[in-house]
Design a protein around this motif. Structure first.
Motif, PDB file in Angstrom:
ATOM      1  N   ALA A 342       0.913  -1.250  -0.002  1.00 39.49           N
ATOM      2  CA  ALA A 342       0.403   0.028  -0.137  1.00 39.49           C
ATOM      3  C   ALA A 342       1.209   1.295  -0.349  1.00 39.49           C
ATOM      4  N   ALA A 343       2.286   1.393   0.546  1.00 34.27           N
ATOM      5  CA  ALA A 343       2.442   2.426   0.798  1.00 34.27           C
ATOM      6  C   ALA A 343       3.718   2.566  -0.709  1.00 34.27           C
ATOM      7  N   ARG A 344       3.105   1.707  -1.802  1.00 30.21           N
ATOM      8  CA  ARG A 344       3.860   2.383  -2.951  1.00 30.21           C
ATOM      9  C   ARG A 344       3.224   3.538  -3.320  1.00 30.21           C
ATOM     10  N   SER A 345       1.843   3.413  -3.486  1.00 28.21           N
ATOM     11  CA  SER A 345       0.782   4.248  -3.938  1.00 28.21           C
ATOM     12  C   SER A 345       1.356   5.385  -3.453  1.00 28.21           C
ATOM     13  N   ILE A 346       2.437   6.101  -2.516  1.00 29.53           N
ATOM     14  CA  ILE A 346       2.590   6.759  -1.652  1.00 29.53           C
ATOM     15  C   ILE A 346       3.435   7.814  -2.574  1.00 29.53           C
ATOM     16  N   ASP A 347       3.162   9.521  -2.851  1.00 32.00           N
ATOM     17  CA  ASP A 347       4.385  10.659  -3.757  1.00 32.00           C
ATOM     18  C   ASP A 347       5.289  10.025  -3.010  1.00 32.00           C
ATOM     19  N   VAL A 348       6.433   9.477  -3.761  1.00 34.77           N
ATOM     20  CA  VAL A 348       7.180   9.473  -3.763  1.00 34.77           C
ATOM     21  C   VAL A 348       8.294  10.323  -2.935  1.00 34.77           C
ATOM     22  N   GLU A 349       8.014  11.491  -2.504  1.00 39.86           N
ATOM     23  CA  GLU A 349       8.476  12.495  -1.660  1.00 39.86           C
ATOM     24  C   GLU A 349       8.395  11.565   0.039  1.00 39.86           C
ATOM     25  N   ASP A 350       7.583  11.003   0.739  1.00 40.27           N
ATOM     26  CA  ASP A 350       6.942  10.979   1.465  1.00 40.27           C
ATOM     27  C   ASP A 350       7.137   8.990   1.536  1.00 40.27           C
ATOM     28  N   ARG A 351       7.156   8.318   0.287  1.00 45.43           N
ATOM     29  CA  ARG A 351       6.976   7.278   0.270  1.00 45.43           C
ATOM     30  C   ARG A 351       8.006   6.000   1.282  1.00 45.43           C
ATOM     31  N   ASP A 352       9.321   7.046   1.426  1.00 37.06           N
ATOM     32  CA  ASP A 352      11.124   6.338   1.410  1.00 37.06           C
ATOM     33  C   ASP A 352      10.886   6.303   3.465  1.00 37.06           C
ATOM     34  N   VAL A 353      10.231   7.789   3.721  1.00 36.53           N
ATOM     35  CA  VAL A 353      10.148   7.558   5.593  1.00 36.53           C
ATOM     36  C   VAL A 353       8.458   6.914   5.912  1.00 36.53           C
ATOM     37  N   MET A 354       7.703   6.722   5.125  1.00 35.81           N
ATOM     38  CA  MET A 354       6.561   5.663   5.428  1.00 35.81           C
ATOM     39  C   MET A 354       7.484   4.733   5.163  1.00 35.81           C
ATOM     40  N   ILE A 355       7.703   3.652   4.355  1.00 34.98           N
ATOM     41  CA  ILE A 355       9.053   2.765   4.723  1.00 34.98           C
ATOM     42  C   ILE A 355       9.340   2.185   5.543  1.00 34.98           C
ATOM     43  N   GLU A 356      10.119   3.058   6.029  1.00 35.62           N
ATOM     44  CA  GLU A 356      11.167   3.541   7.254  1.00 35.62           C
ATOM     45  C   GLU A 356      10.390   3.255   8.582  1.00 35.62           C
ATOM     46  N   VAL A 357       9.307   3.555   8.258  1.00 35.22           N
ATOM     47  CA  VAL A 357       8.282   4.138   9.971  1.00 35.22           C
ATOM     48  C   VAL A 357       8.145   2.614  10.084  1.00 35.22           C
ATOM     49  N   LEU A 358       7.478   2.143   8.959  1.00 35.92           N
ATOM     50  CA  LEU A 358       6.351   0.541   8.907  1.00 35.92           C
ATOM     51  C   LEU A 358       7.482  -0.863   9.231  1.00 35.92           C
ATOM     52  N   LYS A 359       8.910  -0.371   8.848  1.00 34.82           N
ATOM     53  CA  LYS A 359       9.949  -1.038   8.841  1.00 34.82           C
ATOM     54  C   LYS A 359      10.351  -1.041  10.440  1.00 34.82           C
ATOM     55  N   GLY A 360      10.332   0.031  11.299  1.00 38.31           N
ATOM     56  CA  GLY A 360      10.505   0.097  12.313  1.00 38.31           C
ATOM     57  C   GLY A 360       9.674  -0.073  13.420  1.00 38.31           C
ATOM     58  N   PHE A 361       7.750  -0.164  12.663  1.00 37.38           N
ATOM     59  CA  PHE A 361       7.305  -0.858  13.246  1.00 37.38           C
ATOM     60  C   PHE A 361       7.420  -2.146  13.737  1.00 37.38           C
ATOM     61  N   ALA A 362       7.934  -2.514  12.155  1.00 38.38           N
ATOM     62  CA  ALA A 362       7.952  -4.856  12.685  1.00 38.38           C
ATOM     63  C   ALA A 362       8.792  -4.613  13.317  1.00 38.38           C
ATOM     64  N   ALA A 363      10.247  -3.404  13.615  1.00 40.90           N
ATOM     65  CA  ALA A 363      10.657  -4.440  14.369  1.00 40.90           C
ATOM     66  C   ALA A 363      10.590  -4.628  16.219  1.00 40.90           C
ATOM     67  N   THR A 364       9.704  -3.539  16.368  1.00 40.96           N
ATOM     68  CA  THR A 364       8.541  -3.108  17.957  1.00 40.96           C
ATOM     69  C   THR A 364       8.255  -4.246  17.658  1.00 40.96           C
ATOM     70  N   ALA A 365       7.769  -5.266  16.361  1.00 39.86           N
ATOM     71  CA  ALA A 365       6.805  -6.637  16.733  1.00 39.86           C
ATOM     72  C   ALA A 365       7.220  -7.160  17.054  1.00 39.86           C
ATOM     73  N   ALA A 366       8.738  -7.625  16.520  1.00 42.93           N
ATOM     74  CA  ALA A 366       9.010  -9.162  16.546  1.00 42.93           C
ATOM     75  C   ALA A 366       9.304  -9.358  17.887  1.00 42.93           C
ATOM     76  N   THR A 367       9.233  -9.182  18.107  1.00 45.76           N
ATOM     77  CA  THR A 367       9.824  -9.668  19.688  1.00 45.76           C
ATOM     78  C   THR A 367       9.877 -11.017  20.585  1.00 45.76           C
ATOM     79  N   SER A 368       7.695 -10.266  20.522  1.00 44.47           N
ATOM     80  CA  SER A 368       6.979 -11.271  20.721  1.00 44.47           C
ATOM     81  C   SER A 368       5.837 -11.444  20.388  1.00 44.47           C
TER      82      SER A 368
END
Length: 373
Positions: A342-368
């Motif tokens: 879904a993030a791929r449809s976002i404007d390019v100027e925001d997409r990179d940081v948004m994907i980083e936020v999602l990856k960071g969210f996944a990192a907080t969820a990976a522990t348990s």
């Protein structure tokens, strides 16, 4: 060690024996999530009692099993909240507590979700508690929005509420809340007239979102800042919005929580030992990363661009197909690919940081894996 409910059941100190603590504030902030039954006196702004009285009822009047579904059916883990109420009703520290001035307002047009109540502690002190958000993704979206847009309708309502209550209470006042409620507590305390600020003895923000730099520069905030007690769990996300301090010694307490990842936000996962928070070593690396990513990006853009970013970010969270963050975190391996797509449809100027936020969210969820009662 356990949560606030466990601690209440294990220790029986009165307030005379053990003065009010941050953990006590968390207890009242959590109880403020309840939809109070009809026997609790209501607050009416347009017809407020000017006689100098604050009508209240005993906390034991809340112990009605037939009301529990209505009181706690919309909060995370209803049974844990019922257990907290019962523990308070049985405890010599809490059973003489009185509650009143309950208000619960919702206005879709102004995106106003505001609720508050007051608690008489029995020693002449009044605690004003603001309700936070629930575990829904929509509710958390409001927390993000409050971090950069002010005043929102609930903040204005909080100022009016404290101002009116202070006019009818002669003793000291404390103000606090969890999540959005913490933000409202700080905003109200910093914005009410100076005479009222002088009567406020403490302000508690439990994982509440912060504010923009302009707010921190205001005189009202400077006057109340020494009285503010902020606490966050180790994996804080909401409480780190617009928060640049990343160490306990810089002004807030990092609390140990037995919640997994983002659900550490839930107050009944916070660890307490004899009325005191069990402190964590510090913020998790993933929480610091998310704070730097989100706050650093927002600092670059105006409110309209931030608004679009938040709308898009939460549209991506909702693309996972889950209603609450607890469900989303529990199924992160299935939902993350959908959200990234879904993030791929976002404007390019925001997409990179948004994907980083999602990856960071996944990192907080990976522990348990989240387990909810």
């Amino acid at each position: 060690m356990g949560n606030i409910t466990d601690d209440i059941r294990q220790h029986f100190d009165t307030f005379a024996a053990l003065p009010f603590t941050e953990a006590d504030s968390l207890t009242l902030s959590q109880l403020a999530y309840a939809r109070m039954p009809d026997n609790v006196p209501r607050y009416h702004e347009d017809s407020a009692d000017v006689s100098g009285m604050i009508p209240t009822v005993s906390i034991r009047d809340l112990l009605r099993a037939e009301c529990y579904d209505d009181m706690f059916g919309k909060v995370w883990s209803p049974q844990m909240n019922v257990d907290l109420l019962r523990a308070m009703g049985e405890s010599p520290r809490w059973r003489d507590l009185r509650v009143g001035e309950y208000v619960d307002e919702f206005d879709a047009e102004t995106t106003k979700q505001f609720s508050a109540c007051v608690f008489e502690l029995g020693d002449g002190t009044l605690y004003v508690a603001f309700r936070g958000t629930d575990s829904s993704i929509v509710g958390w979206k409001e927390d993000f929005t409050m971090a950069f847009r002010r005043p929102v309708a609930s903040q204005e309502a909080a100022v009016r509420y404290v101002t009116d209550i202070a006019g009818r209470w002669a003793g000291p006042i404390m103000v606090g809340g969890h999540s959005k409620g913490g933000n409202l507590a700080v905003y109200a305390a910093a914005t009410v007239p100076g005479e009222i600020q002088g009567r406020i003895t403490a302000v508690y923000s439990h994982d509440g979102p912060g504010f923009d730099e302009a707010f921190f520069d205001e005189d009202g905030y400077a006057r109340i800042a020494p009285k503010i007690h902020k606490s966050v769990p180790g994996s804080s996300i909401i409480g780190m919005l617009f928060e640049t301090r990343e160490h306990v010694e810089d002004g807030y307490t990092v609390v140990s929580s037995d919640g997994a990842s983002i659900m550490q936000h839930f107050a009944l996962h916070w660890q307490v030992d004899h009325g005191r928070f069990v402190q964590a070593d510090g913020l998790a690396n993933s929480a610091q990363y998310l704070a730097r990513t989100i706050n650093g990006w927002m600092a670059k853009y105006d409110d309209e661009h931030r608004r679009r970013f938040i709308e898009n970010l939460f549209a991506i969270f909702e693309a996972g197909g889950y209603v609450t963050f607890g469900e989303l975190t529990s199924h992160v391996t299935q939902s993350l690919p959908v959200m990234l797509a879904a993030a791929r449809s976002i404007d390019v100027e925001d997409r990179d940081v948004m994907i980083e936020v999602l990856k960071g969210f996944a990192a907080t969820a990976a522990t348990s894996v989240i387990s909810a009662k």
